[in-house]
Design a protein around this motif. Structure first.
Motif, PDB file in Angstrom:
ATOM      1  N   GLU A 112       0.858  -1.180   0.000  1.00  0.00           N
ATOM      2  CA  GLU A 112       0.000   0.000   0.000  1.00  0.00           C
ATOM      3  C   GLU A 112       0.892   1.225   0.000  1.00  0.00           C
ATOM      4  OE1 GLU A 112      -3.964   1.617   2.204  1.00  0.00           O
ATOM      5  OE2 GLU A 112      -2.392   0.835   3.508  1.00  0.00           O
ATOM      6  N   ASN A 113       0.711   2.084  -0.991  1.00  0.00           N
ATOM      7  CA  ASN A 113       1.529   3.295  -1.138  1.00  0.00           C
ATOM      8  C   ASN A 113       3.018   2.963  -1.123  1.00  0.00           C
ATOM      9  OD1 ASN A 113      -0.805   4.930  -1.207  1.00  0.00           O
ATOM     10  ND2 ASN A 113      -0.909   4.852   1.022  1.00  0.00           N
ATOM     11  N   GLN A 114       3.408   1.965  -1.914  1.00  0.00           N
ATOM     12  CA  GLN A 114       4.792   1.502  -2.067  1.00  0.00           C
ATOM     13  C   GLN A 114       5.414   0.987  -0.763  1.00  0.00           C
ATOM     14  OE1 GLN A 114       4.128   4.753  -3.622  1.00  0.00           O
ATOM     15  NE2 GLN A 114       3.604   3.604  -5.447  1.00  0.00           N
ATOM     16  N   ARG A 115       4.569   0.624   0.227  1.00  0.00           N
ATOM     17  CA  ARG A 115       5.052   0.103   1.504  1.00  0.00           C
ATOM     18  C   ARG A 115       4.471  -1.294   1.705  1.00  0.00           C
ATOM     19  NH1 ARG A 115       2.920  -0.209   6.428  1.00  0.00           N
ATOM     20  NH2 ARG A 115       1.050   0.914   5.800  1.00  0.00           N
ATOM     21  N   GLU A 116       5.324  -2.236   2.099  1.00  0.00           N
ATOM     22  CA  GLU A 116       4.869  -3.609   2.305  1.00  0.00           C
ATOM     23  C   GLU A 116       3.976  -3.713   3.539  1.00  0.00           C
ATOM     24  OE1 GLU A 116       6.682  -8.024   3.254  1.00  0.00           O
ATOM     25  OE2 GLU A 116       7.876  -6.653   2.037  1.00  0.00           O
ATOM     26  N   VAL A 117       2.845  -4.401   3.349  1.00  0.00           N
ATOM     27  CA  VAL A 117       1.902  -4.626   4.447  1.00  0.00           C
ATOM     28  C   VAL A 117       1.993  -6.073   4.924  1.00  0.00           C
ATOM     29  CG1 VAL A 117      -0.552  -4.638   5.078  1.00  0.00           C
ATOM     30  CG2 VAL A 117       0.339  -2.845   3.582  1.00  0.00           C
ATOM     31  N   GLY A 118       2.200  -6.992   3.992  1.00  0.00           N
ATOM     32  CA  GLY A 118       2.292  -8.404   4.344  1.00  0.00           C
ATOM     33  C   GLY A 118       2.826  -9.220   3.188  1.00  0.00           C
ATOM     34  N   ARG A 119       3.217 -10.456   3.493  1.00  0.00           N
ATOM     35  CA  ARG A 119       3.846 -11.322   2.493  1.00  0.00           C
ATOM     36  C   ARG A 119       3.368 -12.749   2.695  1.00  0.00           C
ATOM     37  NH1 ARG A 119       9.700 -10.527   0.078  1.00  0.00           N
ATOM     38  NH2 ARG A 119       9.113  -8.380   0.466  1.00  0.00           N
ATOM     39  N   LEU A 120       3.079 -13.421   1.589  1.00  0.00           N
ATOM     40  CA  LEU A 120       2.633 -14.810   1.612  1.00  0.00           C
ATOM     41  C   LEU A 120       3.538 -15.602   0.675  1.00  0.00           C
ATOM     42  CD1 LEU A 120       0.608 -17.140   2.115  1.00  0.00           C
ATOM     43  CD2 LEU A 120      -0.855 -16.113   0.382  1.00  0.00           C
ATOM     44  N   TYR A 121       4.201 -16.618   1.234  1.00  0.00           N
ATOM     45  CA  TYR A 121       5.115 -17.447   0.445  1.00  0.00           C
ATOM     46  C   TYR A 121       4.401 -18.700  -0.047  1.00  0.00           C
ATOM     47  CZ  TYR A 121       8.770 -14.605   2.566  1.00  0.00           C
ATOM     48  OH  TYR A 121       9.557 -13.557   2.974  1.00  0.00           O
ATOM     49  N   GLY A 122       4.515 -18.972  -1.340  1.00  0.00           N
ATOM     50  CA  GLY A 122       3.965 -20.187  -1.910  1.00  0.00           C
ATOM     51  C   GLY A 122       2.470 -20.113  -2.153  1.00  0.00           C
ATOM     52  N   TYR A 123       1.950 -21.205  -2.713  1.00  0.00           N
ATOM     53  CA  TYR A 123       0.517 -21.336  -2.950  1.00  0.00           C
ATOM     54  C   TYR A 123       0.123 -22.764  -2.608  1.00  0.00           C
ATOM     55  CZ  TYR A 123      -3.998 -21.629  -5.176  1.00  0.00           C
ATOM     56  OH  TYR A 123      -5.337 -21.830  -5.403  1.00  0.00           O
ATOM     57  N   GLN A 124      -0.658 -22.925  -1.542  1.00  0.00           N
ATOM     58  CA  GLN A 124      -1.043 -24.245  -1.053  1.00  0.00           C
ATOM     59  C   GLN A 124      -2.479 -24.625  -1.408  1.00  0.00           C
ATOM     60  OE1 GLN A 124       1.186 -26.287   0.380  1.00  0.00           O
ATOM     61  NE2 GLN A 124       2.684 -24.684   0.009  1.00  0.00           N
ATOM     62  N   GLY A 125      -3.164 -23.776  -2.135  1.00  0.00           N
ATOM     63  CA  GLY A 125      -4.549 -24.051  -2.500  1.00  0.00           C
ATOM     64  C   GLY A 125      -5.419 -22.846  -2.256  1.00  0.00           C
ATOM     65  N   ASP A 126      -6.635 -22.882  -2.813  1.00  0.00           N
ATOM     66  CA  ASP A 126      -7.498 -21.712  -2.769  1.00  0.00           C
ATOM     67  C   ASP A 126      -7.939 -21.323  -1.355  1.00  0.00           C
ATOM     68  OD1 ASP A 126      -9.140 -23.954  -2.585  1.00  0.00           O
ATOM     69  OD2 ASP A 126     -10.715 -23.098  -3.833  1.00  0.00           O
ATOM     70  N   GLU A 127      -8.332 -22.270  -0.518  1.00  0.00           N
ATOM     71  CA  GLU A 127      -8.791 -21.930   0.837  1.00  0.00           C
ATOM     72  C   GLU A 127      -7.679 -21.290   1.655  1.00  0.00           C
ATOM     73  OE1 GLU A 127     -10.870 -25.055   2.860  1.00  0.00           O
ATOM     74  OE2 GLU A 127     -12.063 -25.526   1.090  1.00  0.00           O
ATOM     75  N   PHE A 128      -6.501 -21.864   1.576  1.00  0.00           N
ATOM     76  CA  PHE A 128      -5.336 -21.337   2.287  1.00  0.00           C
ATOM     77  C   PHE A 128      -5.031 -19.914   1.810  1.00  0.00           C
ATOM     78  CE2 PHE A 128      -0.659 -21.109   2.857  1.00  0.00           C
ATOM     79  CZ  PHE A 128      -0.573 -21.405   4.211  1.00  0.00           C
ATOM     80  N   PHE A 129      -5.058 -19.721   0.488  1.00  0.00           N
ATOM     81  CA  PHE A 129      -4.756 -18.412  -0.089  1.00  0.00           C
ATOM     82  C   PHE A 129      -5.762 -17.364   0.375  1.00  0.00           C
ATOM     83  CE2 PHE A 129      -5.607 -15.222  -3.351  1.00  0.00           C
ATOM     84  CZ  PHE A 129      -4.355 -14.639  -3.467  1.00  0.00           C
ATOM     85  N   TRP A 130      -7.069 -17.646   0.241  1.00  0.00           N
ATOM     86  CA  TRP A 130      -8.086 -16.662   0.600  1.00  0.00           C
ATOM     87  C   TRP A 130      -8.027 -16.314   2.087  1.00  0.00           C
ATOM     88  CZ3 TRP A 130      -9.523 -13.922  -3.179  1.00  0.00           C
ATOM     89  CH2 TRP A 130      -9.827 -14.454  -4.428  1.00  0.00           C
TER      90      TRP A 130
END
Length: 150
Positions: A112-130
C-alpha cells in the motif's frame, strides 16, 4: 444522500467491523469482511496492490493461475488490491524500491503506497490463499490513518 455518506456510512462500517470480530462462523465472517472491503474501496480508494512474484515453469504459479487468477479481479479482495505480476527474471521495479525483492515463487506481497503490508510465500490451494490474504487485507484497515485506534 450526504447524510448516509457522512453519518450512516461510518456507523455501518463500525457495526460490521465489530460484528466481524465477534463472529464465529467463518463463511459469514468472510462475507462481512468482503462487505467491509467494498465499503472501504468506495470510501477511501486505497492505493493497494497484491504483487505476485512468478516464473516460467513454476508449478504452484500455474496452479494459482488456474484456480484463483480468473476470478481474483472480480472479488472484493481483487478490487481492493489488484494483482500485479512480476517475473522473477525481470529487474525489480523502481516504484517498489522500499519493498524487499523475493527469490521464491510464487510470493504474494501486499503493498500500500509503495510500503509492504504483508507477504505470503507459496501457494497451497485456494482456501489457504483466501484465508491468509484476508488476514493481510485486515492490516490495511489497521495500518491506515482511518483504521487506527487510539
Amino acid at each position: 444522500m450526504q447524510v448516509f455518506e457522512y453519518i450512516l456510512g461510518p456507523m455501518l462500517i463500525i457495526y460490521l467491523f465489530r460484528y466481524m470480530h465477534n463472529c464465529v462462523d467463518v463463511t459469514l465472517k468472510h462475507t462481512v469482511l468482503a462487505l467491509l472491503l467494498m465499503i472501504g474501496v468506495s470510501a477511501q480508494g486505497h492505493a493497494a496492490e497484491l504483487i505476485m512474484i512468478e516464473e516460467a515453469g513454476c508449478v504452484y504459479c500455474a496452479r494459482f493461475n488456474a484456480e484463483i487468477a480468473p476470478v481474483y479481479p472480480k472479488t472484493a479482495e481483487g478490487k481492493l488490491a489488484p494483482l500485479r505480476r512480476i517475473d522473477l527474471s525481470d529487474e525489480w521495479p523502481v516504484d517498489l524500491a522500499q519493498v524487499k525483492p523475493e527469490t521464491i515463487t510464487p510470493t504474494f506481497i501486499l503493498v500500500e503506497n509503495q510500503r509492504e503490508v504483508g507477504r505470503l510465500y507459496g501457494y497451497q490451494g485456494d482456501e489457504f490463499f483466501w484465508f491468509l490474504l484476508g488476514e493481510m487485507l485486515e492490516k490495511l484497515k489497521h495500518d491506515s490513518p482511518q483504521g487506527r485506534t487510539q
